[in-house]
Design an enzyme around this catalytic site. Structure first.
Site, PDB file in Angstrom:
ATOM      1  N   GLN A 133     -36.565 124.545  21.935  1.00 53.06           N
ATOM      2  CA  GLN A 133     -36.952 123.781  23.129  1.00 53.06           C
ATOM      3  C   GLN A 133     -35.732 122.905  23.430  1.00 53.06           C
ATOM      4  O   GLN A 133     -35.534 121.876  22.790  1.00 53.06           O
ATOM      5  CB  GLN A 133     -38.186 122.918  22.824  1.00 53.06           C
ATOM      6  CG  GLN A 133     -38.701 122.158  24.044  1.00 53.06           C
ATOM      7  CD  GLN A 133     -39.675 121.039  23.675  1.00 53.06           C
ATOM      8  OE1 GLN A 133     -39.633 120.497  22.571  1.00 53.06           O
ATOM      9  NE2 GLN A 133     -40.532 120.673  24.604  1.00 53.06           N
TER      10      GLN A 133
ATOM     11  N   ARG B 130     -36.373 106.240  16.516  1.00 53.87           N
ATOM     12  CA  ARG B 130     -36.490 104.992  15.750  1.00 53.87           C
ATOM     13  C   ARG B 130     -36.103 105.128  14.271  1.00 53.87           C
ATOM     14  O   ARG B 130     -35.982 104.155  13.566  1.00 53.87           O
ATOM     15  CB  ARG B 130     -37.912 104.431  15.902  1.00 53.87           C
ATOM     16  CG  ARG B 130     -38.119 103.742  17.240  1.00 53.87           C
ATOM     17  CD  ARG B 130     -39.562 103.384  17.477  1.00 53.87           C
ATOM     18  NE  ARG B 130     -40.345 104.564  17.839  1.00 53.87           N
ATOM     19  CZ  ARG B 130     -41.677 104.577  17.949  1.00 53.87           C
ATOM     20  NH1 ARG B 130     -42.367 103.479  17.697  1.00 53.87           N
ATOM     21  NH2 ARG B 130     -42.300 105.678  18.290  1.00 53.87           N
TER      22      ARG B 130
ATOM     23  N   ASN C 229     -23.839 118.176 -37.001  1.00 55.35           N
ATOM     24  CA  ASN C 229     -23.851 116.734 -36.800  1.00 55.35           C
ATOM     25  C   ASN C 229     -22.534 116.324 -36.149  1.00 55.35           C
ATOM     26  O   ASN C 229     -21.464 116.555 -36.705  1.00 55.35           O
ATOM     27  CB  ASN C 229     -24.035 116.040 -38.153  1.00 55.35           C
ATOM     28  CG  ASN C 229     -24.494 114.604 -37.968  1.00 55.35           C
ATOM     29  OD1 ASN C 229     -24.249 113.997 -36.922  1.00 55.35           O
ATOM     30  ND2 ASN C 229     -25.142 114.059 -38.979  1.00 55.35           N
TER      31      ASN C 229
ATOM     32  N   ASN D  40     -56.088 110.464  17.978  1.00 58.65           N
ATOM     33  CA  ASN D  40     -55.711 111.869  17.873  1.00 58.65           C
ATOM     34  C   ASN D  40     -54.641 111.991  16.776  1.00 58.65           C
ATOM     35  O   ASN D  40     -53.589 111.376  16.862  1.00 58.65           O
ATOM     36  CB  ASN D  40     -55.148 112.312  19.231  1.00 58.65           C
ATOM     37  CG  ASN D  40     -54.342 113.601  19.129  1.00 58.65           C
ATOM     38  OD1 ASN D  40     -54.555 114.405  18.224  1.00 58.65           O
ATOM     39  ND2 ASN D  40     -53.425 113.793  20.072  1.00 58.65           N
TER      40      ASN D  40
ATOM     41  N   GLY E 265     -38.550 116.926  18.273  1.00 55.40           N
ATOM     42  CA  GLY E 265     -38.263 115.522  18.619  1.00 55.40           C
ATOM     43  C   GLY E 265     -37.121 114.957  17.793  1.00 55.40           C
ATOM     44  O   GLY E 265     -36.805 115.443  16.705  1.00 55.40           O
TER      45      GLY E 265
ATOM     46  N   LEU F  93     -44.657 121.519  15.747  1.00 57.18           N
ATOM     47  CA  LEU F  93     -43.787 120.870  16.724  1.00 57.18           C
ATOM     48  C   LEU F  93     -42.757 120.007  16.008  1.00 57.18           C
ATOM     49  O   LEU F  93     -43.110 119.028  15.347  1.00 57.18           O
ATOM     50  CB  LEU F  93     -44.616 120.007  17.686  1.00 57.18           C
ATOM     51  CG  LEU F  93     -45.739 120.742  18.418  1.00 57.18           C
ATOM     52  CD1 LEU F  93     -46.417 119.813  19.421  1.00 57.18           C
ATOM     53  CD2 LEU F  93     -45.206 121.987  19.115  1.00 57.18           C
ATOM     54  N   ALA F  94     -41.501 120.403  16.132  1.00 56.40           N
ATOM     55  CA  ALA F  94     -40.457 119.722  15.362  1.00 56.40           C
ATOM     56  C   ALA F  94     -39.179 119.543  16.155  1.00 56.40           C
ATOM     57  O   ALA F  94     -38.085 119.534  15.610  1.00 56.40           O
ATOM     58  CB  ALA F  94     -40.173 120.518  14.087  1.00 56.40           C
TER      59      ALA F  94
HETATM   60  C1  UD1 Z   1     -48.560 112.551  19.800  1.00 53.44           C
HETATM   61  C2  UD1 Z   1     -49.826 112.688  20.671  1.00 53.44           C
HETATM   62  C3  UD1 Z   1     -50.751 111.524  20.378  1.00 53.44           C
HETATM   63  C4  UD1 Z   1     -51.078 111.481  18.918  1.00 53.44           C
HETATM   64  C5  UD1 Z   1     -49.812 111.440  18.075  1.00 53.44           C
HETATM   65  C6  UD1 Z   1     -50.170 111.618  16.620  1.00 53.44           C
HETATM   66  C7  UD1 Z   1     -49.088 113.797  22.696  1.00 53.44           C
HETATM   67  C8  UD1 Z   1     -48.798 113.653  24.146  1.00 53.44           C
HETATM   68  N1  UD1 Z   1     -49.457 112.707  22.054  1.00 53.44           N
HETATM   69  O1  UD1 Z   1     -47.915 111.367  20.229  1.00 53.44           O
HETATM   70  O2  UD1 Z   1     -51.928 111.643  21.140  1.00 53.44           O
HETATM   71  O3  UD1 Z   1     -51.889 110.348  18.638  1.00 53.44           O
HETATM   72  O4  UD1 Z   1     -48.932 112.513  18.429  1.00 53.44           O
HETATM   73  O5  UD1 Z   1     -49.036 111.409  15.803  1.00 53.44           O
HETATM   74  O6  UD1 Z   1     -49.013 114.899  22.170  1.00 53.44           O
HETATM   75  N2  UD1 Z   1     -42.256 117.252  20.034  1.00 53.44           N
HETATM   76  C9  UD1 Z   1     -41.616 118.407  20.410  1.00 53.44           C
HETATM   77  N3  UD1 Z   1     -41.192 118.530  21.699  1.00 53.44           N
HETATM   78  C10 UD1 Z   1     -41.396 117.577  22.625  1.00 53.44           C
HETATM   79  C11 UD1 Z   1     -42.072 116.397  22.215  1.00 53.44           C
HETATM   80  C12 UD1 Z   1     -42.499 116.272  20.913  1.00 53.44           C
HETATM   81  O7  UD1 Z   1     -41.415 119.309  19.608  1.00 53.44           O
HETATM   82  O8  UD1 Z   1     -40.983 117.762  23.763  1.00 53.44           O
HETATM   83  C13 UD1 Z   1     -42.731 117.135  18.639  1.00 53.44           C
HETATM   84  C14 UD1 Z   1     -42.137 115.966  17.877  1.00 53.44           C
HETATM   85  O9  UD1 Z   1     -40.985 116.379  17.177  1.00 53.44           O
HETATM   86  C15 UD1 Z   1     -43.270 115.580  16.940  1.00 53.44           C
HETATM   87  C16 UD1 Z   1     -44.517 116.000  17.683  1.00 53.44           C
HETATM   88  O10 UD1 Z   1     -44.112 116.899  18.674  1.00 53.44           O
HETATM   89  O11 UD1 Z   1     -43.191 116.282  15.721  1.00 53.44           O
HETATM   90  C17 UD1 Z   1     -45.223 114.829  18.335  1.00 53.44           C
HETATM   91  O12 UD1 Z   1     -44.341 114.200  19.216  1.00 53.44           O
HETATM   92  P1  UD1 Z   1     -44.215 112.626  19.272  1.00 53.44           P
HETATM   93  O13 UD1 Z   1     -43.177 112.280  20.249  1.00 53.44           O
HETATM   94  O14 UD1 Z   1     -44.112 112.068  17.915  1.00 53.44           O
HETATM   95  O15 UD1 Z   1     -45.637 112.284  19.910  1.00 53.44           O
HETATM   96  P2  UD1 Z   1     -46.425 110.936  19.742  1.00 53.44           P
HETATM   97  O16 UD1 Z   1     -45.937 109.975  20.728  1.00 53.44           O
HETATM   98  O17 UD1 Z   1     -46.453 110.538  18.325  1.00 53.44           O
END
Ligand code: UD1
Ligand code: MG
Length: 509
Positions: free
Chosen positions: A79, A19, A383, A176, A15, A12-13
């Site tokens: 996505q 921050r 040299n 998690n 996001g 999943l990449a």
């Molecule tokens: C998520 C978990 C949380 C866990 C944490 C660990 C969920 C709902 N929560 O929270 O329980 O403790 O990871 O780090 O899964 N992403 C997408 N598409 C989206 C949303 C996210 O690809 O629509 C990707 C982000 O780029 C990221 C990953 O999924 O690589 C996790 O998303 P992030 O928003 O960081 O979730 P957390 O709030 O950290």
């Protein structure tokens, strides 16, 4: 026909990583030699998945381009709106309808994850025949993370995001890690039932666990041995924290394999660099990219090597090198700058305030001080005197200079390319050489020296110089002008290189 057991990994990449406050998508932030995404894909590598799907969204073009470079076999899936981790996985699985058996899902922002841990998670999941297994860890500070909620018997009940958690759930420190193994059929089914009834209004992948538990499906928790592996990073402060942890891990591994690292806190070795036994890495040193340091080499203090090979027993001191090759036993620095395709043969020396680019320095050849060597081939044992400049650029094109074996270039010489100094030839100090010097010849382009007697007394009266000259004359008569007798060598001032041949040499030969 669907293939049996087509194993799939989903990363999943998509996001943004708000921050980070960066133009770069979070998963492309660099961390000791790889991007965050690169680290995650490396950890997933040993799973040997048949298909790897990477969900991209924010900065999709940049992430796709990076993937094409580091993992061309992976499939990016767009996505376009980030509606949650559950939504992301749903889209990913739509792209692999033929997937069967186990699917591994990994958050793209967990770069310290080790391959062994993912492999162990999958092994536990398959051994137990679970519908879903989550990687968990007990952490000192669970702030912001999803909590593992267990029942009285210690079985997983659900995963609750912090913002949706009760005070009692928030007190839990088992989190998690964002890394999971699922049975793909049961995952698809549960993903279809996700709601957005939570604080963020998103589809949470984590809700799959509660749904499976309610349906009476077996779910598992695999606890990571080292919680550090599960750390994510949301801002640059956390990223710097991960960088320190990874630095320590990398340094420890090299020290255990027989490398001396004198100051591990100031030594930063990319995960892609390698160091051989009995090498010594002194303080404040960075080994980046594809750098290779050979056995018994000494690197540092204050050295940065990028994609540079250092041969066995070579030394590199207070220097910067990019794309260079330092041969066995060669010596570099202090204060040298080696640029791409600087190739230093065995036992050669590139010394203080010397820059070398796209050049070969032959075996045992020396460029000890204050020189620029560009687009040159320097023969063995040649040299090169202090302040020699290889004049390679005419404003439009670059040209090559060749200096033959055991040739001797006097100090403060310009070798104006294209030009060749033959084997065993000499060049007099202070020359500007634009024509070839034949083997064994002396090349010299100096104007004859004159001494204009009494000039200082006439033109600089009243100065300290005039006073000193006057005292010298009173004491012993005029200082003799340099007489240019044949064969008299007046050295140019540098310790190692003379080449200050007399004007008489020119006149007579
Ligand atoms: C998520 C978990 C949380 C866990 C944490 C660990 C969920 C709902 N929560 O929270 O329980 O403790 O990871 O780090 O899964 N992403 C997408 N598409 C989206 C949303 C996210 O690809 O629509 C990707 C982000 O780029 C990221 C990953 O999924 O690589 C996790 O998303 P992030 O928003 O960081 O979730 P957390 O709030 O950290
Ligand atoms: Mg996260």
């Amino acid at each position: 026909m669907p293939q049996p057991h087509l194993r799939t990994t989903v990363v999943l990449a998509a996001g943004e990583g708000k921050r980070m406050k960066s133009a770069l998508p979070k998963v492309l932030q660099p961390l000791l030699g790889r991007t965050l995404l690169g680290h995650v894909l490396t950890a997933a590598g040993p799973l040997g998945a048949d298909r790897t799907v990477v969900v991209v969204g924010h900065g999709a073009e940049q992430v796709r381009a990076h993937l094409a470079e580091i993992a061309p076999a992976a499939t990016p899936v767009l996505q376009s709106e980030q509606l949650g981790t559950g939504h992301a996985v749903r889209i990913a699985l739509d792209a692999v309808p033929e997937a069967s058996g186990t699917v591994v899902v990994i958050n793209g922002d967990v770069p310290l994850l080790r391959a062994e841990t993912v492999v162990a998670l999958v092994a536990a999941h398959e051994r137990e025949g679970a519908a879903a297994t989550v990687l968990a860890a007990e952490v000192p500070d669970p702030t912001g993370l999803g909590r593992i909620v267990r029942d009285a018997d210690g079985r997983l009940e659900q995963i609750v995001e912090e913002r949706d958690a009760s005070p009692a759930q928030r007190a839990l420190r088992e989190i998690n890690a964002g890394i999971y193994a699922f049975d793909v059929a049961r995952l698809r089914d549960a993903l279809g039932k996700l709601s957005t009834d939570n604080d963020q209004g998103e589809e949470y992948l984590t809700d799959v666990f509660g749904l499976l538990v309610s349906a009476g499906e077996p779910v598992g928790v695999h606890v990571a041995a080292d919680h550090v592996e599960t750390l994510g990073c949301n801002d640059r402060v956390e990223l710097a924290g991960l960088r320190r942890l990874l630095r320590d891990r990398v340094n420890e591994a090299w020290m255990r394999s027989g490398v001396s690292i004198l100051d591990p806190e100031t030594t930063w070795i990319d995960v892609t660099a390698t160091v051989a036994r009995d090498a010594v890495i002194d303080q404040n040193t960075q080994l980046r990219g594809a750098t290779v340091v050979g056995a018994e080499a000494v690197v540092g203090p204050d050295v940065t090597l990028v994609d540079t090979v250092v041969g066995p027993a070579a030394t590199v001191l207070r220097s910067h090198a990019v794309g260079a090759d330092v041969g066995p036993g060669a010596s570099v620095g202090p204060y040298a700058y080696l640029r791409p395709a600087a190739r230093l043969a065995e036992g050669s020396k590139v010394g203080t305030f010397v820059e070398v680019k796209n050049s070969e320095v032959g075996a045992g050849a020396k460029v000890p001080h204050l020189s620029y060597v560009g687009d040159a081939t320097i023969g063995a044992k040649a040299n090169i005197g202090a302040a020699t400049i290889f004049v390679n650029y005419d404003g439009v094109n670059k040209h090559r200079t060749t200096v033959g074996e055991a040739a001797f270039i006097g100090c403060d010489t310009s070798l104006i390319a294209p030009v060749e100094v033959g084997p065993g030839a000499y060049v007099a100090a202070g020359s500007a050489i634009s024509q070839d010097v034949p083997a064994g010849a002396l090349g010299v382009t100096r104007a004859p020296q004159r001494a204009i007697e009494g000039w200082v007394a006439r033109k600089r009266p009243g100065t300290a110089s005039a006073a000193a000259a006057e005292r010298a004359q009173a004491a012993g008569g005029p200082v003799e002008a340099v007489s240019a007798s044949e064969g008299e060598a007046i050295h140019g001032g540098a310790e190692t290189v003379g080449g200050g041949l007399t004007a008489g040499d020119t006149a007579t030969e």
